[in-house]
Structure formats: structure tokens, C-alpha cells
Design an enzyme around this catalytic site. Structure first.
Site, PDB file in Angstrom:
ATOM      1  N   ASP A  18      -4.671   1.701   4.505  1.00 54.03           N
ATOM      2  CA  ASP A  18      -3.759   2.760   4.953  1.00 54.03           C
ATOM      3  C   ASP A  18      -2.436   2.175   5.437  1.00 54.03           C
ATOM      4  OD1 ASP A  18      -2.982   5.338   5.459  1.00 54.03           O
ATOM      5  OD2 ASP A  18      -3.948   5.458   7.412  1.00 54.03           O
ATOM      6  N   ASN A  20       0.781   2.445   3.540  1.00 51.17           N
ATOM      7  CA  ASN A  20       1.837   2.149   2.552  1.00 51.17           C
ATOM      8  C   ASN A  20       3.071   3.018   2.784  1.00 51.17           C
ATOM      9  OD1 ASN A  20      -0.033   0.495   1.360  1.00 51.17           O
ATOM     10  ND2 ASN A  20      -0.443   1.825  -0.397  1.00 51.17           N
ATOM     11  N   ARG A  22       4.093   4.531   5.616  1.00 51.88           N
ATOM     12  CA  ARG A  22       4.832   4.159   6.827  1.00 51.88           C
ATOM     13  C   ARG A  22       5.562   2.830   6.649  1.00 51.88           C
ATOM     14  NH1 ARG A  22      -0.042   4.693  10.423  1.00 51.88           N
ATOM     15  NH2 ARG A  22      -0.970   5.057   8.385  1.00 51.88           N
ATOM     16  N   TRP A  23       4.956   1.926   5.886  1.00 53.85           N
ATOM     17  CA  TRP A  23       5.608   0.646   5.611  1.00 53.85           C
ATOM     18  C   TRP A  23       6.928   0.895   4.867  1.00 53.85           C
ATOM     19  CZ3 TRP A  23       7.454  -2.239   1.584  1.00 53.85           C
ATOM     20  CH2 TRP A  23       7.653  -3.612   1.823  1.00 53.85           C
ATOM     21  N   HIS A  35       3.656   1.760  -2.054  1.00 53.10           N
ATOM     22  CA  HIS A  35       2.386   1.591  -2.781  1.00 53.10           C
ATOM     23  C   HIS A  35       2.433   0.331  -3.660  1.00 53.10           C
ATOM     24  CE1 HIS A  35       0.768   5.265  -1.308  1.00 53.10           C
ATOM     25  NE2 HIS A  35       1.603   6.052  -1.936  1.00 53.10           N
ATOM     26  N   ASN A  66      -6.562  12.763  -2.093  1.00 56.90           N
ATOM     27  CA  ASN A  66      -5.240  12.297  -2.547  1.00 56.90           C
ATOM     28  C   ASN A  66      -4.735  13.057  -3.771  1.00 56.90           C
ATOM     29  OD1 ASN A  66      -5.823   8.757  -1.738  1.00 56.90           O
ATOM     30  ND2 ASN A  66      -4.858  10.373  -0.519  1.00 56.90           N
ATOM     31  N   ARG A 189     -10.153   6.540  12.161  1.00 58.39           N
ATOM     32  CA  ARG A 189     -11.049   7.506  11.513  1.00 58.39           C
ATOM     33  C   ARG A 189     -11.581   6.948  10.187  1.00 58.39           C
ATOM     34  NH1 ARG A 189      -6.048  10.630  11.899  1.00 58.39           N
ATOM     35  NH2 ARG A 189      -4.799  10.177  10.067  1.00 58.39           N
TER      36      ARG A 189
HETATM   37  C1  FPP Z   1      -2.767   4.978   1.928  1.00 53.71           C
HETATM   38  O1  FPP Z   1      -1.449   4.821   2.402  1.00 53.71           O
HETATM   39  C2  FPP Z   1      -2.897   4.340   0.630  1.00 53.71           C
HETATM   40  C3  FPP Z   1      -3.181   5.001  -0.523  1.00 53.71           C
HETATM   41  C4  FPP Z   1      -3.371   6.455  -0.580  1.00 53.71           C
HETATM   42  C5  FPP Z   1      -3.235   4.315  -1.820  1.00 53.71           C
HETATM   43  C6  FPP Z   1      -3.725   2.897  -1.834  1.00 53.71           C
HETATM   44  C7  FPP Z   1      -3.212   2.269  -3.069  1.00 53.71           C
HETATM   45  C8  FPP Z   1      -2.778   1.010  -3.201  1.00 53.71           C
HETATM   46  C9  FPP Z   1      -2.927   0.031  -2.119  1.00 53.71           C
HETATM   47  C10 FPP Z   1      -2.126   0.495  -4.445  1.00 53.71           C
HETATM   48  C11 FPP Z   1      -2.851   0.635  -5.736  1.00 53.71           C
HETATM   49  C12 FPP Z   1      -4.248   0.133  -5.757  1.00 53.71           C
HETATM   50  C13 FPP Z   1      -4.778  -0.735  -6.657  1.00 53.71           C
HETATM   51  C14 FPP Z   1      -6.246  -0.993  -6.626  1.00 53.71           C
HETATM   52  C15 FPP Z   1      -3.970  -1.489  -7.616  1.00 53.71           C
HETATM   53  P1  FPP Z   1      -0.616   6.127   2.778  1.00 53.71           P
HETATM   54  O2  FPP Z   1       0.223   6.488   1.604  1.00 53.71           O
HETATM   55  O3  FPP Z   1      -1.535   7.216   3.240  1.00 53.71           O
HETATM   56  O4  FPP Z   1       0.242   5.586   3.961  1.00 53.71           O
HETATM   57  P2  FPP Z   1       0.786   6.414   5.228  1.00 53.71           P
HETATM   58  O5  FPP Z   1      -0.428   6.882   5.989  1.00 53.71           O
HETATM   59  O6  FPP Z   1       1.578   5.412   5.965  1.00 53.71           O
HETATM   60  O7  FPP Z   1       1.613   7.539   4.674  1.00 53.71           O
END
Ligand code: FPP
Length: 245
Positions: A18, A20, A22-23, A35, A66, A189
Site C-alpha cells: 500500500d 503508491n 501517496r508516494w 504504481h 480495485n 487493516r
Molecule cells: C496500493 O496503493 C497498491 C495497489 C492498488 C497496486 C499494487 C501494484 C503494484 C505495486 C504494481 C504492479 C504489480 C506487479 C505485480 C507488477 P494505493 O494506490 O492504494 O496507494 P494509496 O493508498 O497511497 O492511494
């Protein structure tokens, strides 16, 4: 870097990747670039697990929920997955990694599904490590899927429903329950991940956002795991006696 005890490694690590979004926000760039950076952290984590000697790694790449994200983001995540499979499939195979997946793959586009199927086929006999990707996955959906299949099969044969048979109807059949679950991004969570399988899993939460997750972070999580006493409902005394025996 902290030292890890190679005789007490978690056999199976599961990760909720989790943070990506916010990063990306912190770096004032779009979510999709977050991502992309997350996909790089996936590559580094797979490499680190292999080096450390972890046997099973399950990554929560795309949840059932998602699918409700904006179409453009869903598309970008699918493209990243395709790119990962295109670029990494042969490397995974050379390194002895078996690729598996859990989730409702039927909801994915045929092209992505085919790529996953081919990567699984190529790597199916590998034994060094299993990389299990949770895609279009939800823990409650998995349990309902299992119940439906049990009802269906019980029309033809008698099924003794117990913990073991039930587990065998989950997507994770043949994969041991996780010993350690890591969640990055600072939320406390489970988000519908491996609900049945984490009954006795050790949980580790870190504020580090997924794109910043490194081998050092992984080692910190394993170190925390190794400092805990897993009792599985028994007393500490019983555990000590069992260890001596
Ligand atoms: C959650 O961050 C992350 C995801 C919904 C996607 C995870 C996907 C990857 C790490 C890249 C692709 C994967 C592979 C296996 C190549 P978020 O978007 O919910 O972050 P946030 O909570 O900060 O908004």
C-alpha cells in the site's frame, strides 16, 4: 543492516503493498507513476526474498475492490502487470521461481490472462521459491467460491468438511498459510486479504510507502517476526517444552 537468523525464517511472507498513490502525491507526480515505482519495488522484493531464502511470497497486486478505481488506473495497473510478466518471466524461470496466482482471473482481459497462463506453465516445475500474485482477489469472494465448489462436489461424493478440506477448496490450496504478513503505507487493516489463511499469521505494519520498501525494510520485518513467540493458542511453557522435545 540487522542480522537475520536463517534457521527461523518465515516460510511464507504475504505483503499488502500500500501507498503508491501517496508516494506519487508526495513527489507531485500522477498516481500511475507511483504504481510504476511500486512495480520496481516488487522486482527488488522478489530478489531480496530469493536471496534470503523465503520459500513463498504472496503479493496483493490487485484486489476485487480495485476494479472500482478509475478505468485509466485499472488499465495502467494491468499494463504494469503485463510488462512485469513480459520482462521478468524468463528471469523468474532461470532463478527457479514458480509463478502462481490467486483470485478471479476470469475477470481479466484475455490477453493478460494468457500471459499469466504462459508464465505459470513455463515456471510450474520450479522449486526454489513460489511467487504468488493475488489478482482480482478478495478474501470473502474466495471463501464464497470455496463454499460453492464444496456444495457442487458434494452432489457427487461425500465430503467431510473440516479445516483441512475447506483449505483445499481455497485458491491457496498447496500453499502453506503465511507466517508473516507485511502491510506498508501506515494503515492498520487487512482489507479483505487472505482472511482464512492469516488466522495465526504474525502481522507487521510499517509507515514506509510501498515504492520506498527495500531489502532493509524487509529484513526489519523478518527481524521483528523472529523476536516473537508464536504460541498458536498454547502457553509459553508448552511451546518451550515442545521445542526441547
Ligand atoms: C496500493 O496503493 C497498491 C495497489 C492498488 C497496486 C499494487 C501494484 C503494484 C505495486 C504494481 C504492479 C504489480 C506487479 C505485480 C507488477 P494505493 O494506490 O492504494 O496507494 P494509496 O493508498 O497511497 O492511494
Amino acid at each position: 543492516m540487522k542480522k537475520i537468523n536463517s534457521s527461523n525464517l518465515p516460510q511464507h511472507i504475504a505483503i499488502i503493498m500500500d501507498g503508491n498513490g501517496r508516494w506519487a502525491q508526495r513527489h507531485t507526480i500522477g498516481r500511475i507513476r507511483g504504481h510504476k515505482k511500486g512495480a520496481q519495488a516488487v522486482r527488488a522484493t522478489v530478489r531480496a526474498c530469493l536471496e534470503i531464502g523465503i520459500k513463498y511470497l504472496t503479493l496483493f497486486a490487485f484486489s476485487m475492490e480495485n476494479w472500482n478505481r478509475p478505468g485509466e488506473e485499472v488499465q495502467a495497473l494491468m499494463s504494469l502487470l503485463e510488462e512485469y510478466l513480459d520482462k521478468e518471466k524468463d528471469k523468474l524461470h532461470k532463478q527457479g521461481i514458480k509463478l502462481t496466482s490467486i483470485g478471479e482471473l476470469d475477470l481479466l482481459e484475455t490477453r493478460v490472462k494468457d500471459k499469466i497462463r504462459r508464465a505459470k506453465e513455463l515456471t510450474k516445475s520450479n522449486t526454489k521459491m513460489t511467487l504468488n500474485i493475488a489478482l482480482s482477489y478478495g478474501g470473502r469472494d474466495e471463501i464464497i467460491h470455496a463454499v460453492k465448489n464444496i456444495i457442487q462436489d458434494s452432489k457427487e461424493k461425500k465430503i467431510d468438511i473440516n479445516k483441512q478440506t475447506f483449505s483445499s477448496y481455497l485458491y491457496t490450496d498447496n500453499i502453506p498459510d503465511p507466517d508473516l504478513l507485511i502491510r506498508t503505507g501506515g494503515e492498520y487493516r487487512i482489507s479483505n486479504f487472505l482472511l482464512w489463511q492469516i488466522a495465526y499469521t504474525e502481522l507487521y505494519f510499517t509507515k514506509v510507502l510501498w515504492p520506498d520498501f527495500t531489502k532493509e525494510q524487509l529484513i526489519k520485518a523478518i527481524d521483528s517476526y523472529q523476536r516473537r513467540e508464536r504460541r498458536f493458542g498454547m502457553t509459553g511453557e508448552q511451546i518451550k517444552v515442545n521445542k526441547i522435545i
